[in-house]
Design a protein around this motif. Structure first.
Motif, PDB file in Angstrom:
ATOM      1  N   LEU A 173      17.316 -26.724   9.861  1.00 40.22           N
ATOM      2  CA  LEU A 173      17.655 -27.331   8.584  1.00 40.22           C
ATOM      3  C   LEU A 173      17.863 -26.284   7.494  1.00 40.22           C
ATOM      4  O   LEU A 173      16.684 -25.274   7.543  1.00 40.22           O
TER       5      LEU A 173
ATOM      6  N   GLU B 207      19.004 -27.852   2.288  1.00 47.26           N
ATOM      7  CA  GLU B 207      19.050 -29.297   2.575  1.00 47.26           C
ATOM      8  C   GLU B 207      17.663 -29.884   2.545  1.00 47.26           C
ATOM      9  O   GLU B 207      17.371 -31.070   2.191  1.00 47.26           O
TER      10      GLU B 207
ATOM     11  N   THR C  96      16.219 -33.323  -0.002  1.00 47.54           N
ATOM     12  CA  THR C  96      15.533 -34.496   0.374  1.00 47.54           C
ATOM     13  C   THR C  96      14.596 -34.795  -0.784  1.00 47.54           C
ATOM     14  O   THR C  96      13.875 -35.874  -0.840  1.00 47.54           O
TER      15      THR C  96
ATOM     16  N   LEU D 253      18.152 -36.486   7.939  1.00 47.63           N
ATOM     17  CA  LEU D 253      18.481 -34.968   8.384  1.00 47.63           C
ATOM     18  C   LEU D 253      18.070 -34.626   9.829  1.00 47.63           C
ATOM     19  O   LEU D 253      18.920 -34.064  10.765  1.00 47.63           O
TER      20      LEU D 253
ATOM     21  N   ARG E  56      20.625 -33.364  12.745  1.00 45.12           N
ATOM     22  CA  ARG E  56      20.390 -32.186  13.315  1.00 45.12           C
ATOM     23  C   ARG E  56      20.019 -31.929  14.478  1.00 45.12           C
ATOM     24  O   ARG E  56      20.488 -31.050  15.249  1.00 45.12           O
TER      25      ARG E  56
END
Length: 68
Positions: free
Chosen positions: A27, A31, A35, A45, A49
């Motif tokens: 991440l 990103e 959040t 996420l 991912r």
């Protein structure tokens, strides 16, 4: 949740992003910042991912927040 506590949460999260990056290296910092420390967003996420189940992603996120 009051506006103050939302801002407080965001500030605390900014301090935790480095630790989160160590746990979830796939991440990006952007990103993680996006959040805003919201567990459900982070779990989404992580699930996406790392191709893990929602339950596994939520478990990882809960463990992270309980330690930090």
């Amino acid at each position: 949740m009051s506006l103050f506590s939302v801002e407080e949460t965001k500030d605390k999260w900014k301090q935790q992003v480095g630790k989160a990056k160590l746990v979830w290296g796939k991440l990006t910092e952007d990103e993680l910042l996006a959040t805003e420390g919201r567990q459900e967003k982070l779990a989404g996420l992580v699930q996406e991912r790392y191709a893990v189940t929602r339950d596994e992603a939520e478990k990882q996120v809960k463990e992270f927040f309980s330690k930090n």
